[in-house]
Motif scaffolding. Structure first.
Motif, PDB file in Angstrom:
ATOM      1  N   TYR A  42       0.682  -1.447  -0.338  1.00 21.50           N
ATOM      2  CA  TYR A  42       0.124  -0.104  -0.182  1.00 21.50           C
ATOM      3  C   TYR A  42       0.668   1.451  -0.121  1.00 21.50           C
ATOM      4  N   GLY A  72      -2.310  -4.497  -1.180  1.00 24.80           N
ATOM      5  CA  GLY A  72      -1.763  -3.389  -0.925  1.00 24.80           C
ATOM      6  C   GLY A  72      -1.492  -2.436  -1.943  1.00 24.80           C
ATOM      7  N   GLY A  76      -3.516   0.873  -2.532  1.00 24.84           N
ATOM      8  CA  GLY A  76      -3.267   1.708  -2.702  1.00 24.84           C
ATOM      9  C   GLY A  76      -3.954   2.410  -4.127  1.00 24.84           C
TER      10      GLY A  76
END
Length: 311
Positions: A42, A72, A76
Motif C-alpha cells: 500500500y 496492498g 493503494g
C-alpha cells in the motif's frame, strides 16, 4: 516532502499496524509479517512512482508474502482512484501484474473503499467478474473488523446500507479479521464467533477457514483443535480453506502451511483442494440468477458435504 505529505494523508500509521497485536509469540510475529507486507504494498503506491517502480519494490518481498503485497498495491491504487478518478488504476493493475493475484487484488480494493469511507457495492457492480468481484466485499469486512474491531467485532455492527448477500460476504471478511486480532488462537477465535448471533456463524467460520489456509502459522495439533471447535460449520471452514488454496496455486506461491490446513480441514492437499475449486468455477452456469460467489460456494458446499470430511 511530497512523499511525507502523501504518507500523512493516506498512510497507515505504525500505531494502527501494531494495534491488533496482543503479544510477541511466534504466532503474533507471523501475523505481523503478513500485515506489514500488505501495508508495504500500500505504501509503495502512496509514496508515488510508476506501476513498474512499484512492482520492482514488490520483487523484494518473500514469495510466501507477495500475495499480501499485491493486496496492498490494489488497496493503494483503488484509494487513488477514489480521490483522482481520471482513470482506473485498479483495472490497469488487475489486467496486468495483479492478474495472478486476482483474489487478493479484489480484497485490497475492498479495504481501500472501507478506508476511504466509500460504499462498496456500487464499485463491485462495475467489475467484470461475476464471482470474484464479491471479494471486494470480503476485503471491506476485513478492514472494518481489523481496524475498527470494537465496533464490528465487539459490538457486532453491520453497515445498514449493505444488501442481504453483501452482509454475508462482509461477515466472511470479518471472520478472517478475527483470525488476526485473536492471534490465531483457536479458543479465542471460537469465543469471539460464539458471541455473534447464530445466523452469522457460518460465514464468520468460512472466513476463518480462508485465514487458516492462506495465512498459516499453526501446527497440525492446533488445526485439529480448530476442526473440533468448528464442527457444526466444518464444511464452511473447508470451503474457505480450499478457496485460499486456489488463490495461492493460481498465484504460484503455495506454502506447506496451506497443504497442512487442507489436509486437516478438507481431507486433501492444497493442490487437490485448489482443483476442487477450479472445477467448481468450471461448473458455474453462464447466466446466473444469483450472485456468482454464492453459486460457487453452494457448489463447494455440496462437494464437501458429499466427500466425508475428516472427523
Amino acid at each position: 516532502m511530497l512523499m511525507r505529505a502523501r504518507r500523512a494523508t493516506m498512510g497507515v500509521p505504525e500505531r494502527e499496524i501494531l494495534a491488533f497485536k496482543g503479544g510477541d509469540s511466534a504466532n503474533w510475529r507471523h501475523l505481523e509479517d503478513g500485515v506489514r507486507a500488505a501495508v508495504g504494498g500500500y505504501h509503495a503506491v502512496v509514496d508515488g512512482g510508476s506501476l513498474a517502480d512499484i512492482m520492482a519494490r514488490l520483487e523484494q518481498v518473500p514469495k510466501p508474502l507477495n500475495g499480501y503485497a499485491h493486496e496492498g498495491v490494489a488497496m493503494g491504487l483503488t484509494g487513488l482512484d477514489c480521490v483522482l478518478p481520471s482513470k482506473s488504476r485498479f483495472r490497469e493493475f488487475l489486467a496486468g501484474p495483479g492478474d495472478a493475484h486476482v483474489y487478493m487484488v479484489h480484497i485490497g480494493a475492498g479495504e481501500a473503499l472501507a478506508r476511504m469511507r466509500r460504499r462498496p457495492e456500487p464499485f463491485l457492480a462495475r467489475l467484470d467478474d461475476p464471482v470474484l468481484r464479491w471479494l471486494v466485499m470480503d476485503g471491506y469486512g476485513f478492514h472494518q473488523g481489523f481496524f475498527a474491531r470494537a465496533k464490528y467485532v465487539d459490538r457486532q455492527v453491520v453497515p445498514a446500507f449493505l444488501s442481504p448477500y453483501a452482509r454475508r460476504v462482509f461477515d466472511q471478511g470479518v471472520g478472517r479479521s478475527i483470525w488476526f486480532t485473536a492471534g490465531a488462537d483457536v479458543v479465542r477465535i471460537a469465543a469471539h464467533i460464539a458471541a455473534f448471533t447464530p445466523d452469522r456463524h457460518a460465514d464468520l467460520w468460512l472466513g476463518v477457514g480462508v485465514a487458516c489456509s492462506y495465512v498459516g502459522g499453526l501446527s497440525r495439533q492446533e488445526i485439529e483443535c480448530l476442526r473440533e471447535v468448528c464442527a457444526p460449520h466444518l464444511t464452511r471452514v473447508a470451503i474457505g480453506a480450499a478457496f485460499a488454496a486456489r488463490g495461492r496455486h493460481r498465484a504460484g506461491n503455495p506454502q506447506p502451511d496451506t497443504d497442512l490446513a487442507c489436509e486437516v480441514l478438507c481431507g486433501t492437499d492444497s493442490l487437490g483442494a485448489s482443483t476442487i475449486v477450479e472445477d467448481a468455477f468450471a461448473a458455474l452456469p453462464r447466466r446466473m440468477d444469483q450472485p456468482g460467489y454464492e453459486l460457487l460456494q453452494t457448489h463447494l458446499f455440496e462437494v464437501f458435504t458429499a466427500s466425508s470430511l475428516p472427523a
